[in-house]
Scaffold this active site. Structure first.
Site, PDB file in Angstrom:
ATOM      1  N   ASP A   1     -61.191  14.522 -22.158  1.00 26.25           N
ATOM      2  CA  ASP A   1     -61.685  15.298 -21.019  1.00 26.25           C
ATOM      3  C   ASP A   1     -62.668  16.367 -21.475  1.00 26.25           C
ATOM      4  OD1 ASP A   1     -59.935  13.834 -19.460  1.00 26.25           O
ATOM      5  OD2 ASP A   1     -58.403  15.393 -19.393  1.00 26.25           O
TER       6      ASP A   1
ATOM      7  N   ASN B   1     -62.720   5.744 -25.977  1.00 26.29           N
ATOM      8  CA  ASN B   1     -62.255   5.973 -27.341  1.00 26.29           C
ATOM      9  C   ASN B   1     -62.237   4.637 -28.071  1.00 26.29           C
ATOM     10  OD1 ASN B   1     -59.742   4.646 -26.802  1.00 26.29           O
ATOM     11  ND2 ASN B   1     -58.897   6.553 -25.993  1.00 26.29           N
ATOM     12  N   LEU B   2     -61.942   4.648 -29.346  1.00 25.15           N
ATOM     13  CA  LEU B   2     -62.067   3.432 -30.148  1.00 25.15           C
ATOM     14  C   LEU B   2     -61.146   2.327 -29.655  1.00 25.15           C
ATOM     15  CD1 LEU B   2     -63.393   2.039 -32.546  1.00 25.15           C
ATOM     16  CD2 LEU B   2     -61.595   3.001 -34.014  1.00 25.15           C
ATOM     17  N   SER B   3     -59.917   2.659 -29.301  1.00 20.41           N
ATOM     18  CA  SER B   3     -58.990   1.614 -28.846  1.00 20.41           C
ATOM     19  C   SER B   3     -59.445   1.020 -27.517  1.00 20.41           C
ATOM     20  CB  SER B   3     -57.568   2.173 -28.729  1.00 20.41           C
ATOM     21  OG  SER B   3     -57.502   3.208 -27.775  1.00 20.41           O
ATOM     22  N   GLU B   4     -59.969   1.857 -26.612  1.00 23.77           N
ATOM     23  CA  GLU B   4     -60.497   1.347 -25.342  1.00 23.77           C
ATOM     24  C   GLU B   4     -61.708   0.457 -25.578  1.00 23.77           C
ATOM     25  OE1 GLU B   4     -59.204   5.237 -22.626  1.00 23.77           O
ATOM     26  OE2 GLU B   4     -61.170   5.140 -23.606  1.00 23.77           O
TER      27      GLU B   4
END
EC number: 2.7.1.167
Length: 474
Positions: free
Chosen positions: A263, A194-197
């Site tokens: 998921d 995701n964007l934060s990761e």
């Protein structure tokens, strides 16, 4: 991009990763505790759902694809609950059970569909917790896609062993990454942060151009086949070496709970790729699936019919001329939203003002209007030589353009009984001076509790009269 439903039943997928149990305590709150300023929840229902890698496998199976799962659990009640849930869903689960450690459990306390508290039961697994002991080749036998579902809980330690073994067999590897070291996913076919990761690895992105530039550098550094960054309400961005970036807008109608959305994305991707879909199509399907699952409460899966209906909507077949298969799916979707179905039928050879008024009145009897149209051979038998004036395709195209009409379908018989038996409308409407018991199909509709209504026709509006005027050069 035209989407279609993949053959998921021929798409076996193996998931390896951190399995956990998502447990929900549902209850009501009506007072504050006298012991502390916190609400008191009276628990009324306890619900267990597979979480983490187990939810990925569950989502794959829910789409109709054969799913296998390898992970680590404790030897406890939570592991039994997981195994039973997965078995019931058709997932082949292989758990390495460790007696001295608990199965990871995420307990959520819920009241009125709102999460009040989450309690985690977990301990880091040892380095050798998921000991495959040379079983990798055996596990990959017959598999078309391998998914690494990494939640950073310690079960997934042998990323490179799995990636290299799968690549040697020509099996694509999809990884849902965690942590600050993405080098462990080197050589994967696709990773889905995701964007934060993603920004935790490459730094903050000022705009889409910055995201694309940093993503391209990450792919080159890690020898990745592709990178998909999920961006919440901003949709998804797919990056592939040598291809322009592909940005997809979010497709959610209503966001209720984002739990487990990642998921659903990777499971739909995996099942679609295993079924032979090209990556851009698989990503588009995953985007549709994510839009469905965020409208559900808690960790959830989407079904094949739900995805099929989402494809219909995306392809613009929510309204217009449909096949019987498309119509039945559209009706299911409408009824899921508590919409009532109205049905009328006719030849509609030359559409005139009387038809338009009648169809508007018919639509007012419910939420959705189906117009069933006699095909050309049927009209010829009913009306005689020289009819129809317009082909069935042209007649249906004109009807589909009317604002009052939702769905148009043709039928070959003189009367629509067969169609009525399949559609089962809530209201059957007919225009004319009939009594209700004279309406064709009234017995079918009345038998299951449907309504039959007769509407008056607009005076001086008749297709036959128009045809006669044309023939007489009037």
């Amino acid at each position: 991009m035209k989407l279609s439903m993949p053959r998921f039943d021929q798409a076996p997928v193996l998931v390896v990763g951190d399995v956990m149990l998502d447990r929900y305590w549902h209850g009501g709150t009506s007072r504050i505790s006298p012991e502390a300023p916190v609400p008191v929840v009276k628990v009324e229902q306890i619900e267990d759902r597979p979480g983490g890698a187990a939810n990925v496998a569950l989502n794959i199976a829910a789409l109709g694809a054969p799913a296998s799962l390898v992970g680590v659990t404790g030897d406890d009640e939570a592991a039994e609950s997981l195994a039973n849930s997965l078995r019931g869903a058709g997932v082949r689960a292989l758990f390495q059970r460790i007696a001295h450690q608990p199965t990871i459990v995420k307990l959520r306390v819920m009241s009125r569909h709102q999460q009040l508290l989450r309690i985690d039961f977990e301990e880091p697994f040892a380095t050798d917790a998921l000991a495959l002991n040379g079983q990798v080749d055996e596990l990959l036998e017959g598999v078309k896609v391998l998914v690494l579902s990494d939640y950073g809980k310690g079960a997934l330690k042998n990323h490179q062993e799995l990636i290299q073994a799968a690549k040697a067999k020509g099996i694509p590897v999809l990884a849902d990454p965690k942590g600050k070291d993405f080098s462990i996913y080197r050589g994967a076919s696709l990773i889905t942060p995701n964007l934060s990761e993603f920004e935790a690895i490459v730094g903050g992105c000022a705009d889409e151009h910055d995201l694309v530039t940093k993503g391209a550098a990450l792919m080159a550094d890690l020898d990745l086949g592709a990178l998909l960054v999920t961006r919440g309400e901003h949709g998804m961005t797919l990056l592939r070496p040598g291809h322009p970036a592909m940005h997809l807008p979010a497709r959610a109608r209503e966001v209720f709970d984002v739990t487990g959305a990642g998921d659903t994305v990777i499971s739909t991707l995996a099942a679609s790729i295993a079924a032979g879909e090209e990556l851009p199509h698989a990503v588009a399907l995953a985007n549709l699936a994510a839009g469905i699952v965020v409208g559900k409460l808690g960790t959830a899966a989407i079904s094949a019919p739900e995805l099929r209906r989402a494809i219909q909507r995306s392809e613009g077949s929510e309204r217009g001329v449909l096949t019987i298969e498309q119509l039945l799916l559209a009706i299911d979707d409408a009824r899921a939203h508590n919409e009532s179905i109205v049905f009328t039928n006719g030849c509609f050879d030359i559409l005139h003002a009387g038809h338009v008024t009648y169809l508007e009145q018919a639509r007012a009897q419910g939420d959705r209007l189906i117009v069933a149209v006699n095909d050309d051979a049927s009209v010829s038998r009913l009306k005689g030589p020289g009819r129809p004036i317009n082909s069935v395709d042209r007649r249906m195209a004109v009807l589909a353009g009317l604002g009052a009409v939702d769905w148009v379908i043709s039928f070959p018989e003189a009367t629509p009984e067969n169609l009525l038996a399949q559609v089962k409308p809530d209201v059957l409407v007919k225009g004319g001076d009939y009594s209700v018991d004279q309406v064709v199909g009234a017995d079918i509709v009345s038998a299951y509790g449907g309504k039959v209504k007769v509407l008056g026709l607009v005076e001086n509006s008749s297709t036959t009269a128009i045809v006669e005027k044309i023939r007489n050069n009037e």
